[in-house]
Design a protein around this motif. Structure first.
Motif, short mmCIF file in Angstrom:
data_model
loop_
_atom_site.label_atom_id
_atom_site.label_comp_id
_atom_site.label_asym_id
_atom_site.label_seq_id
_atom_site.Cartn_x
_atom_site.Cartn_y
_atom_site.Cartn_z
N LEU A 191 7.27 1.71 7.00
CA LEU A 191 6.44 1.90 5.83
C LEU A 191 6.77 3.28 5.25
CD1 LEU A 191 2.89 1.02 5.13
CD2 LEU A 191 3.37 3.45 5.16
N HIS A 201 3.09 -7.24 10.77
CA HIS A 201 2.78 -7.45 9.36
C HIS A 201 2.60 -6.11 8.65
CE1 HIS A 201 0.61 -8.83 5.77
NE2 HIS A 201 1.24 -9.98 5.99
N ASP A 202 2.92 -6.07 7.37
CA ASP A 202 2.80 -4.84 6.59
C ASP A 202 1.39 -4.27 6.61
OD1 ASP A 202 5.47 -5.01 5.96
OD2 ASP A 202 5.15 -5.79 3.93
N SER A 203 0.38 -5.13 6.62
CA SER A 203 -1.00 -4.65 6.64
C SER A 203 -1.31 -3.91 7.94
CB SER A 203 -1.97 -5.81 6.45
OG SER A 203 -1.87 -6.73 7.51
N LYS A 204 -0.66 -4.31 9.02
CA LYS A 204 -0.85 -3.64 10.31
C LYS A 204 -0.27 -2.22 10.24
CE LYS A 204 -0.73 -4.77 15.17
NZ LYS A 204 -0.40 -5.79 16.15
N LEU A 246 0.13 -0.43 7.46
CA LEU A 246 -0.71 0.35 6.55
C LEU A 246 -1.97 0.81 7.25
CD1 LEU A 246 -1.24 1.52 3.77
CD2 LEU A 246 -2.23 -0.68 3.11
N ASN A 247 -2.61 -0.08 8.01
CA ASN A 247 -3.81 0.29 8.76
C ASN A 247 -3.50 1.41 9.75
OD1 ASN A 247 -6.55 0.03 9.55
ND2 ASN A 247 -5.90 -1.17 11.33
N ASP A 248 -2.38 1.31 10.43
CA ASP A 248 -1.98 2.35 11.37
C ASP A 248 -1.71 3.67 10.64
OD1 ASP A 248 -1.23 3.55 13.82
OD2 ASP A 248 0.88 3.07 13.46
N ASP A 287 5.74 1.09 0.11
CA ASP A 287 6.38 -0.19 0.38
C ASP A 287 6.88 -0.20 1.81
OD1 ASP A 287 7.28 -2.75 -0.05
OD2 ASP A 287 8.96 -2.19 -1.31
#
Length: 157
Positions: A57, A78-81, A83-85, A29
């Protein structure tokens, strides 16, 4: 980073959670930590709620131990950024692949369909028991006998 070792006993020992979480190693999360920023970077740290923060994160296992933390991102990220990192860094978040099998046999843990069938049988037994134990009086008995006689008449027997 803590390496997962099989399925957590909290999951494997629970018929309620096992069907849904048997392949999980934890939870992930994001959260915003308030930050004091000076200079021209202030706007990039302003999150969608309007205050300055760092987006963090974190991942933890079922024993509530952190297994990964990525901090320092601007609040506007953004949270997706994040997670990708986290998945692409040198010290990245490791996600177990599908080829890892669980240590517990499927036969030991009923499937969701089996659990649903057992629950429906249990409910039917409770309903029948309640029907048998219902309070009765003369009026109810006569009404039920009339209903029974009518149903036989309609069946043509």
């Amino acid at each position: 980073m803590v390496k997962p070792e099989g399925i957590s006993p909290k999951i494997s020992g629970s018929t309620r959670f096992y069907p849904y979480f048997k392949d999980c190693v934890g939870a992930i999360d994001g959260t915003h930590i308030p930050a004091m920023i000076k200079g021209r970077d202030v706007s990039s740290y302003r999150n969608r709620h309007g205050f300055n923060s760092q987006n963090v994160l974190a991942a933890c296992n079922f024993d509530l131990e952190f297994i990964y933390v990525l901090s320092g991102w601007e609040g506007s990220a953004h949270d997706s950024k994040l997670l990708n990192d986290a998945l692409s860094r040198r010290n990245r978040l490791e996600v177990p692949q599908d080829d890892q099998s669980s240590d517990i046999e499927e036969a030991d843990n009923p499937s969701q369909q089996q659990q649903r069938s057992e629950a429906n049988t249990w409910r039917a037994n409770i309903a029948n028991s309640m029907w048998e134990d219902r309070p009765r009086n003369a009026v109810n008995e006569e009404y039920e006998e009339d209903q029974y006689d009518e149903s036989e008449a309609h069946n043509g027997y």
